[in-house]
Design a protein around this motif. Structure first.
Motif, PDB file in Angstrom:
ATOM      1  N   VAL A  73       0.853  -1.183   0.000  1.00  0.00           N
ATOM      2  CA  VAL A  73       0.000   0.000   0.000  1.00  0.00           C
ATOM      3  C   VAL A  73       0.889   1.233   0.000  1.00  0.00           C
ATOM      4  O   VAL A  73       1.751   1.389   0.849  1.00  0.00           O
ATOM      5  CB  VAL A  73      -0.917   0.005   1.239  1.00  0.00           C
ATOM      6  CG1 VAL A  73      -1.763   1.258   1.259  1.00  0.00           C
ATOM      7  CG2 VAL A  73      -1.782  -1.239   1.250  1.00  0.00           C
ATOM      8  N   GLU A 118     -10.666   1.453  -6.072  1.00  0.00           N
ATOM      9  CA  GLU A 118      -9.271   1.041  -6.207  1.00  0.00           C
ATOM     10  C   GLU A 118      -9.136   0.381  -7.579  1.00  0.00           C
ATOM     11  O   GLU A 118     -10.125   0.165  -8.283  1.00  0.00           O
ATOM     12  CB  GLU A 118      -8.857   0.065  -5.101  1.00  0.00           C
ATOM     13  CG  GLU A 118      -8.929   0.610  -3.692  1.00  0.00           C
ATOM     14  CD  GLU A 118      -7.753   1.494  -3.295  1.00  0.00           C
ATOM     15  OE1 GLU A 118      -6.841   1.693  -4.134  1.00  0.00           O
ATOM     16  OE2 GLU A 118      -7.747   1.992  -2.157  1.00  0.00           O
ATOM     17  N   THR A 149     -11.396  -0.315 -12.515  1.00  0.00           N
ATOM     18  CA  THR A 149     -11.629   0.256 -11.196  1.00  0.00           C
ATOM     19  C   THR A 149     -12.876  -0.404 -10.621  1.00  0.00           C
ATOM     20  O   THR A 149     -13.770  -0.810 -11.355  1.00  0.00           O
ATOM     21  CB  THR A 149     -11.829   1.775 -11.257  1.00  0.00           C
ATOM     22  OG1 THR A 149     -12.932   2.073 -12.131  1.00  0.00           O
ATOM     23  CG2 THR A 149     -10.582   2.468 -11.767  1.00  0.00           C
ATOM     24  N   THR A 160      -3.999  -1.717  -6.437  1.00  0.00           N
ATOM     25  CA  THR A 160      -3.755  -0.624  -5.496  1.00  0.00           C
ATOM     26  C   THR A 160      -4.511  -0.885  -4.198  1.00  0.00           C
ATOM     27  O   THR A 160      -5.532  -1.577  -4.178  1.00  0.00           O
ATOM     28  CB  THR A 160      -4.197   0.734  -6.074  1.00  0.00           C
ATOM     29  OG1 THR A 160      -5.624   0.737  -6.226  1.00  0.00           O
ATOM     30  CG2 THR A 160      -3.537   0.997  -7.409  1.00  0.00           C
ATOM     31  N   GLY A 161      -3.983  -0.300  -3.139  1.00  0.00           N
ATOM     32  CA  GLY A 161      -4.643  -0.380  -1.832  1.00  0.00           C
ATOM     33  C   GLY A 161      -4.470   0.925  -1.092  1.00  0.00           C
ATOM     34  O   GLY A 161      -4.062   0.953   0.063  1.00  0.00           O
ATOM     35  N   VAL A 162      -4.769   2.008  -1.772  1.00  0.00           N
ATOM     36  CA  VAL A 162      -4.525   3.351  -1.241  1.00  0.00           C
ATOM     37  C   VAL A 162      -5.207   3.550   0.101  1.00  0.00           C
ATOM     38  O   VAL A 162      -4.654   4.176   1.008  1.00  0.00           O
ATOM     39  CB  VAL A 162      -4.983   4.418  -2.258  1.00  0.00           C
ATOM     40  CG1 VAL A 162      -4.946   5.814  -1.657  1.00  0.00           C
ATOM     41  CG2 VAL A 162      -4.126   4.347  -3.519  1.00  0.00           C
ATOM     42  N   ASN A 163      -6.411   2.979   0.271  1.00  0.00           N
ATOM     43  CA  ASN A 163      -7.189   3.234   1.487  1.00  0.00           C
ATOM     44  C   ASN A 163      -7.275   2.028   2.417  1.00  0.00           C
ATOM     45  O   ASN A 163      -8.049   2.050   3.375  1.00  0.00           O
ATOM     46  CB  ASN A 163      -8.597   3.692   1.100  1.00  0.00           C
ATOM     47  CG  ASN A 163      -8.583   5.027   0.397  1.00  0.00           C
ATOM     48  OD1 ASN A 163      -8.054   6.002   0.915  1.00  0.00           O
ATOM     49  ND2 ASN A 163      -9.152   5.080  -0.801  1.00  0.00           N
ATOM     50  N   ASP A 164      -6.481   1.015   2.151  1.00  0.00           N
ATOM     51  CA  ASP A 164      -6.556  -0.196   2.985  1.00  0.00           C
ATOM     52  C   ASP A 164      -6.300   0.105   4.455  1.00  0.00           C
ATOM     53  O   ASP A 164      -7.018  -0.388   5.339  1.00  0.00           O
ATOM     54  CB  ASP A 164      -5.554  -1.238   2.494  1.00  0.00           C
ATOM     55  CG  ASP A 164      -6.007  -1.921   1.213  1.00  0.00           C
ATOM     56  OD1 ASP A 164      -7.116  -1.596   0.732  1.00  0.00           O
ATOM     57  OD2 ASP A 164      -5.262  -2.765   0.687  1.00  0.00           O
ATOM     58  N   ARG A 201     -16.315   0.421   0.328  1.00  0.00           N
ATOM     59  CA  ARG A 201     -14.921   0.607  -0.081  1.00  0.00           C
ATOM     60  C   ARG A 201     -14.877   1.545  -1.286  1.00  0.00           C
ATOM     61  O   ARG A 201     -15.551   1.300  -2.295  1.00  0.00           O
ATOM     62  CB  ARG A 201     -14.254  -0.718  -0.447  1.00  0.00           C
ATOM     63  CG  ARG A 201     -14.006  -1.672   0.710  1.00  0.00           C
ATOM     64  CD  ARG A 201     -12.956  -1.113   1.687  1.00  0.00           C
ATOM     65  NE  ARG A 201     -12.661  -2.055   2.755  1.00  0.00           N
ATOM     66  CZ  ARG A 201     -13.357  -2.175   3.892  1.00  0.00           C
ATOM     67  NH1 ARG A 201     -14.435  -1.408   4.069  1.00  0.00           N
ATOM     68  NH2 ARG A 201     -12.997  -3.029   4.825  1.00  0.00           N
ATOM     69  N   SER A 211      -6.271  -7.432  -6.503  1.00  0.00           N
ATOM     70  CA  SER A 211      -5.963  -6.068  -6.096  1.00  0.00           C
ATOM     71  C   SER A 211      -4.624  -5.595  -6.665  1.00  0.00           C
ATOM     72  O   SER A 211      -3.627  -6.320  -6.620  1.00  0.00           O
ATOM     73  CB  SER A 211      -5.926  -5.995  -4.570  1.00  0.00           C
ATOM     74  OG  SER A 211      -5.559  -4.718  -4.148  1.00  0.00           O
ATOM     75  N   VAL A 246      -9.050   7.484  -5.928  1.00  0.00           N
ATOM     76  CA  VAL A 246      -8.211   6.838  -6.932  1.00  0.00           C
ATOM     77  C   VAL A 246      -8.860   6.941  -8.308  1.00  0.00           C
ATOM     78  O   VAL A 246     -10.057   6.671  -8.470  1.00  0.00           O
ATOM     79  CB  VAL A 246      -7.979   5.358  -6.567  1.00  0.00           C
ATOM     80  CG1 VAL A 246      -7.164   4.648  -7.640  1.00  0.00           C
ATOM     81  CG2 VAL A 246      -7.288   5.253  -5.205  1.00  0.00           C
TER      82      VAL A 246
END
Length: 697
Positions: free
Chosen positions: A17, A411, A402, A426-430, A408, A424, A55
């Motif tokens: 991430v 992403e 996307t 991207t995990g920008v907000n994980d 959620r 997955s 994202v």
């Protein structure tokens, strides 16, 4: 009644991430639930919602091994968002920053890894594999909606041109301190702006490593828009594969004709002969998104049949160069297309479409013989409790997309064809979601008043206990032909609502796509009929559950959803304890006389109020005609720059409630349009929204 629980097909593959900068906290910590936690986790709050990274996919490398994406982070201190670009490997691994500066948007990615991007109105170049950024252009006034020709020797872009002198400063040069608009026709305002006589036009010019030659206006000072106003962009333009022509989308109508029509066409401008050809002559609805196949032998676009019907079935049309025939690939399919992309080999089209409360991936084959006029099979590829927001492109073994769920934010994923799963990237907000308490989302079917199966999404509070009783909100969707699926909103956020302790139900009432074309069409000219009964059926069914506090049920919604709230206020017979209507239609007669897109009003309402055949729309289905039965607290929210549902609608509803001595509140946002775009205004919106519910529910 029967319940369903759709299991998500998403298979999560570990990916690093990317650490994101935490936006400044707003100083005032007075949010209702700021301190609430559930089992050691925080609940979602308006502040936390706006701290999430937003994202957006920007493009794929030519070898399909990397994706460029943007992350917009909101700053409470500056009340604005900044978008940074990053690069992530498709196979998983650590993402890296691509640009130090904020605001870049990718135009194209060359095979050698050179990325052409637009930053502050100018073209820049930087290689994916490293090196310094290079500024390519220095054009006065900047560039918009840029498309480079296949050989990179010509450039297509848009520019705003003064065509009509509507504003007094343009009409009377000696009165430069005046501020007056003068009109002789309709289309005098649109969305949130008055027409100042400036129209977006497409331009073509020579291009030599950043040097742009004399530009040719393809619309020749005509009062037409291309890209489409107000939301069209670079998707309205494309180059022919040989670079000898450009295609652009335009509704070549003016004044009243423009206001009552949706008939956009796709035009081809030949650079050598300087002639223009209408490629969609005789196709009377929206024709948009022209896109050539990789080999250039086919042209595809989206098309609606009916002029004036903005929510008509959206089909994919393909023109075959060899046979000079065109074929509607989805005519026989009972659905409507959101967007599409070509496969790498040009043999099929991938597209997204709403289906049964979600948005999924589909594919349709291109026939080998257009002369047979065959109807190719449409195949659904994905299935699960998620939405596919858009397709970035095809890579080996799958599609880069996307995706969202109701809990959620967007992403980027690879949809793997073989595993039939989302992987997955991207995990920008994980990390943010790891700290936030879960809210369960469940599907539910109800029998509507006419016996039809009516689907709803139901969202439950964190740590939901069926032995307890909960206040409940009926959410009324806008549109009215907009889908209620698993999208993620930063204002009408159902995870946020549930996290404040409410059960929320979202019926897929009549008018919503995803349940067949007829279901979608049934709301037109019946706004106050079956769709309103669907809402009542859904909430009545849910209210039978022991965990619903029947004395604490509210209804909320915006646009047509706000209209629905106003209608329900007059017909609910005591079901609801409170209402919230945002930019809702209150008086259909005055609304018809002040809204700007008359094609919408003409088709969905049946036409003007002076035509007797439309009397039911302006009587039985008109909220103001039921004001005598209003007796329930109501909050009215209204944007000052909303020209779709103008300010008089909200003011009239609030004034009526006040004069009837009904507990009521007006939340007026003078600088907002049909939406709420300012972060600080959005925080006020959320505080007033939940404050009202706390007071009245």
């Amino acid at each position: 009644m029967r319940k369903i629980s759709i299991l998500a097909a998403a298979l999560v593959v570990s990916a690093s991430v990317l650490a994101q900068r935490t936006p400044e906290k707003i100083i005032d910590k007075s949010l209702i639930t700021e301190k609430l936690t559930h089992l050691g986790k925080d609940v979602m709050t308006p502040e936390r919602l706006w701290e999430l990274g937003r994202v957006s996919a920007e493009g794929l490398s030519a070898d399909g091994k990397q994706v460029i994406y943007g992350v917009s982070q909101y700053s409470f201190g500056e009340n604005k968002s900044e978008k940074k670009l990053f690069v992530a490997p498709i196979s998983g691994g650590e993402a890296t920053p691509f640009l130090q500066e904020s605001g870049g948007s990718v135009i194209e990615i060359a095979e050698n890894g050179d990325v052409i991007y637009l930053l502050k109105g100018q073209l820049w170049s930087k290689n994916l594999h490293g090196g310094e950024a290079k500024k390519l252009t220095d054009v006065e006034g900047g560039l918009e909606n840029v498309k480079l020709s296949p050989d990179k020797k010509q450039i297509l872009f848009s520019r705003s041109m003064l065509v009509k002198s509507y504003h007094s400063k343009d009409k009377y040069a000696d009165l430069d301190k005046s501020d007056v608009y003068v009109y002789d026709d309709l289309d005098y305002r649109h969305w949130d702006s008055f027409n100042d006589g400036r129209f977006n036009h497409p331009f073509v010019a020579s291009y030599d490593n950043g040097k742009i030659g004399e530009a040719i206006d393809l619309l020749k000072d005509e009062p037409y828009y291309s890209p489409q106003a107000p939301f069209g962009g670079a998707e309205d333009f494309t180059w022919s594969p040989d670079g000898k022509a450009v295609l652009y989308v335009c509704k070549k109508k003016f004044g009243k004709d423009y206001a009552v029509s949706t008939n956009t066409d796709i035009y081809r401008y030949d650079l050598d002969s300087k002639t223009t050809t209408n490629l969609t002559e005789g196709m009377n609805g929206y024709d948009t998104n022209p896109t050539y196949s990789p080999k250039g032998n086919h042209l595809a676009w989206l098309s609606m049949k009916t002029d004036g019907y903005e929510a008509d079935k959206n089909d994919i049309i393909v023109f075959d160069k060899a046979s000079s025939r065109r074929l509607n690939l989805t005519a026989h399919w009972d659905g409507t297309v959101n967007g599409f992309t070509w496969s790498k080999d040009g043999r099929k089209l991938y597209f997204t479409a709403p289906v049964r409360g979600t948005v999924q991936l589909f594919a349709v084959e291109i026939p080998s013989n257009f002369a047979q006029n065959s109807q190719p099979k449409v195949a659904q590829l994905s299935e699960g409790q998620f939405d596919i927001g858009g397709i970035v492109g095809e890579v080996d073994g799958g599609l880069i997309v996307t995706s969202t769920t109701m809990t959620r934010a967007a992403e980027i994923y690879k949809y793997d064809f073989q595993r039939k799963a989302l992987l997955s990237i991207t995990g920008v907000n994980d990390a943010a979601y790891e700290r936030i308490a879960e809210t369960k989302v469940e599907g539910r079917f109800t029998k509507a008043s006419d016996g039809a199966d009516l689907f709803s999404w139901v969202i439950y509070p964190p740590d939901f206990d069926p032995k307890k009783k909960y206040p409940t909100l009926l959410f009324c969707q806008g549109g009215p032909q907009s889908a209620t699926t698993l999208g993620y909103s930063y204002r009408w956020n159902f995870q946020l609502m549930a996290s404040q302790g409410y059960i929320v139900i979202l019926p897929n009432r009549r008018g919503m796509p995803g349940w067949g074309v007829k279901w979608n069409e049934d709301i037109s000219k019946d706004w106050g009929g079956q769709a309103i009964r669907d809402y009542l059926s859904a909430i009545d069914d849910l209210a039978k559950e022991s965990y619903v506090d029947k004395e604490r049920i509210g209804a909320v919604g915006a646009s047509y959803g706000g209209y629905s709230v106003f209608m329900l206020a007059g017909v609910h017979e005591g079901r609801f304890k409170t209402f919230i209507s945002h930019c809702g239609l209150f008086d259909m007669t005055s609304w018809y006389g002040t809204t700007e897109e008359l094609f919408f009003a003409n088709y969905d309402l049946g036409g003007p109020y002076w035509d007797k055949k439309n009397s039911k729309t302006y009587t039985d289905f008109n909220p103001i005609k039921h004001i005598d039965k209003w007796n329930t607290p109501i909050m009215v929210i209204q944007g000052g720059k909303d020209f779709r549902v103008p300010i008089g609608q909200g003011l009239a509803a609030f004034q009526a409630a006040q004069l009837k001595n009904i507990k009521s509140r007006l939340v007026y946002l003078p600088e907002e349009n049909h939406w709420v775009l300012s972060g600080h205004n959005a925080q006020v919106w959320q505080r007033e929204f939940f404050g009202w519910l706390k007071e009245t529910l």
